[in-house]
Design an enzyme around this catalytic site. Structure first.
Site, PDB file in Angstrom:
ATOM      1  N   HIS A   1     -14.959  61.474  -3.813  1.00 47.32           N
ATOM      2  CA  HIS A   1     -13.685  60.923  -3.606  1.00 47.32           C
ATOM      3  C   HIS A   1     -12.684  62.133  -4.744  1.00 47.32           C
ATOM      4  CE1 HIS A   1     -11.032  58.268  -5.458  1.00 47.32           C
ATOM      5  NE2 HIS A   1     -10.567  58.127  -3.852  1.00 47.32           N
TER       6      HIS A   1
ATOM      7  N   ASP B   1      -8.115  60.375   0.450  1.00 48.59           N
ATOM      8  CA  ASP B   1      -6.958  59.553  -0.505  1.00 48.59           C
ATOM      9  C   ASP B   1      -6.436  58.856  -0.356  1.00 48.59           C
ATOM     10  OD1 ASP B   1      -7.608  58.119  -3.311  1.00 48.59           O
ATOM     11  OD2 ASP B   1      -7.712  59.801  -4.102  1.00 48.59           O
TER      12      ASP B   1
ATOM     13  N   TYR C   1      -0.990  78.280  -7.196  1.00 48.02           N
ATOM     14  CA  TYR C   1      -2.472  78.540  -7.429  1.00 48.02           C
ATOM     15  C   TYR C   1      -3.602  78.555  -8.489  1.00 48.02           C
ATOM     16  CZ  TYR C   1      -0.317  83.178  -5.240  1.00 48.02           C
ATOM     17  OH  TYR C   1       0.404  83.148  -4.006  1.00 48.02           O
TER      18      TYR C   1
END
Length: 141
Positions: free
Chosen positions: A22, A64, A111
């Site tokens: 999770h 989530d 990034y």
């Protein structure tokens, strides 16, 4: 081969999806993304695009539900005139699973976030700004 598992998902990718907990994040990257230089775990999905991979991953992967934005896209660089029709494709795919609450992350911040991702899946996607981060949720079933 297994029944009910999309054939586009390699054994290696299935293992990674199972290992993730999770809050862990996975990136499905386009062909231009510097995946090898940013990945903790690099998986290849050469010859495939992000939309079909996204569809397959979301068939097994809970997003989530405790995060306001469990999905993130690399934002278009200011003054770049590129069109991003692939984003509408993503929204259609995501909406089959949950409301597409999407965060747009500045290129260099994306990034940096990629360096902390559990894994990056490098595809052959040609669309620009086609990189997507998925945050794993809890399996409740």
């Amino acid at each position: 081969m297994l029944k009910g598992i999309p054939s586009i998902l390699s054994p290696e990718l299935l293992k990674v999806l199972m290992e993730m907990g999770h809050g862990d994040e996975i990136i499905l990257s386009d062909g231009n993304f510097p995946a090898a230089s940013h990945a903790n775990r690099l998986l290849r999905s050469d010859g495939h695009g992000v939309p079909e991979l996204l569809e397959a991953v979301l068939s097994l992967f809970p997003l989530d539900q405790y995060s306001e934005q469990p999905i993130a896209l690399m934002a278009v660089v200011p003054d770049d005139t590129v069109q991003t029709p692939i984003w509408a494709t993503y929204e259609n795919i995501i909406s089959k699973h949950q409301q597409p609450a999407i965060e747009y992350v500045e290129r260099f911040a994306f990034y940096e976030r990629a360096k902390d991702a559990y894994a990056i899946v490098a595809t052959s996607e040609k669309a620009l700004y086609a990189n997507i981060i998925l945050k794993k949720g809890v399996v409740i079933e």
